[in-house]
Scaffold this motif. Structure first.
Motif, mmCIF file in Angstrom:
data_model
loop_
_atom_site.group_PDB
_atom_site.id
_atom_site.type_symbol
_atom_site.label_atom_id
_atom_site.label_comp_id
_atom_site.label_asym_id
_atom_site.label_seq_id
_atom_site.Cartn_x
_atom_site.Cartn_y
_atom_site.Cartn_z
ATOM 1 N N THR A 237 0.837 -1.195 0.000
ATOM 2 C CA THR A 237 0.000 0.000 0.000
ATOM 3 C C THR A 237 0.876 1.250 0.000
ATOM 4 O O THR A 237 0.560 2.225 -0.674
ATOM 5 C CB THR A 237 -0.944 0.002 1.225
ATOM 6 N N GLU A 238 1.971 1.208 0.746
ATOM 7 C CA GLU A 238 2.919 2.328 0.735
ATOM 8 C C GLU A 238 3.552 2.492 -0.640
ATOM 9 O O GLU A 238 3.712 3.623 -1.128
ATOM 10 C CB GLU A 238 4.010 2.112 1.789
ATOM 11 N N VAL B 257 0.963 -0.515 -9.377
ATOM 12 C CA VAL B 257 0.846 0.337 -10.552
ATOM 13 C C VAL B 257 0.483 -0.577 -11.720
ATOM 14 O O VAL B 257 0.848 -1.745 -11.731
ATOM 15 C CB VAL B 257 2.156 1.110 -10.826
ATOM 16 N N PHE B 258 -0.253 -0.045 -12.679
ATOM 17 C CA PHE B 258 -0.549 -0.807 -13.889
ATOM 18 C C PHE B 258 0.433 -0.355 -14.967
ATOM 19 O O PHE B 258 0.563 0.832 -15.232
ATOM 20 C CB PHE B 258 -1.977 -0.547 -14.374
ATOM 21 N N ILE B 259 1.119 -1.300 -15.576
ATOM 22 C CA ILE B 259 2.015 -0.998 -16.689
ATOM 23 C C ILE B 259 1.460 -1.735 -17.898
ATOM 24 O O ILE B 259 1.323 -2.957 -17.874
ATOM 25 C CB ILE B 259 3.462 -1.448 -16.402
ATOM 26 N N VAL B 260 1.100 -0.968 -18.920
ATOM 27 C CA VAL B 260 0.511 -1.574 -20.121
ATOM 28 C C VAL B 260 1.317 -1.198 -21.364
ATOM 29 O O VAL B 260 1.992 -0.180 -21.386
ATOM 30 C CB VAL B 260 -0.967 -1.160 -20.308
ATOM 31 N N ALA C 211 1.080 4.116 -2.948
ATOM 32 C CA ALA C 211 0.996 5.560 -2.699
ATOM 33 C C ALA C 211 2.197 6.283 -3.292
ATOM 34 O O ALA C 211 2.054 7.359 -3.892
ATOM 35 C CB ALA C 211 0.899 5.825 -1.195
ATOM 36 N N MET C 212 3.392 5.690 -3.176
ATOM 37 C CA MET C 212 4.594 6.309 -3.730
ATOM 38 C C MET C 212 4.516 6.354 -5.262
ATOM 39 O O MET C 212 4.837 7.366 -5.877
ATOM 40 C CB MET C 212 5.843 5.540 -3.296
ATOM 41 N N ALA C 213 4.081 5.257 -5.877
ATOM 42 C CA ALA C 213 3.931 5.221 -7.335
ATOM 43 C C ALA C 213 2.920 6.271 -7.786
ATOM 44 O O ALA C 213 3.140 6.979 -8.775
ATOM 45 C CB ALA C 213 3.490 3.830 -7.791
ATOM 46 N N HIS C 214 1.823 6.409 -7.045
ATOM 47 C CA HIS C 214 0.805 7.402 -7.393
ATOM 48 C C HIS C 214 1.373 8.816 -7.332
ATOM 49 O O HIS C 214 1.128 9.629 -8.224
ATOM 50 C CB HIS C 214 -0.404 7.267 -6.474
#
Length: 119
Positions: A5-6, A110-113, A9-12
């Motif tokens: 979860t941390e 994170v979603f990587i597409v 939040a960092m990726a966001h």
């Protein structure tokens, strides 16, 4: 708060700081019994589109013009998948491959597409 979860939040935060507003659009097919028209539903997203480095472009799996798109999972109502379309830089990219990055099996960091220009 768990480790993942941390990380989410960092990726966001990073995507929000260096990225842009975009959308993930999902096409819902008509009802098989009642028929009707397909419906496209846009889902607002924060994302970072990046061109693939030339060394990764092989002409089959990754083609010239494909983009690697990092999409924040925070606040996104759906999980982007093959068949969805991502709008970034004013261009529509069809998702041809995706990585949800659920390291614990639950939390999407994170979603990587991989996006290919939609025709």
């Amino acid at each position: 708060m768990t480790f993942y979860t941390e990380m989410q939040a960092m990726a966001h935060e990073l995507i929000e700081e260096f990225g842009q507003a975009g959308a993930v659009k999902r096409l819902t097919p008509p009802d098989p019994v009642l028929g009707g028209e397909p419906v496209t539903s846009p889902y607002p997203a924060t994302l970072v589109p990046m061109a693939y480095e030339a060394r990764y472009i092989d002409g089959t799996t990754i083609e010239t013009g494909d983009m690697q798109i990092y999409i924040s999972s925070v606040g996104l109502a759906i999980e982007p998948t093959v068949g969805d379309v991502v709008t970034a830089n004013g261009t529509d990219y069809a998702i041809v491959n995706g990585y949800p990055n659920k390291y614990d099996g639950i939390t999407a960091v994170v979603f990587i597409v991989q996006g290919r220009i939609a025709s």
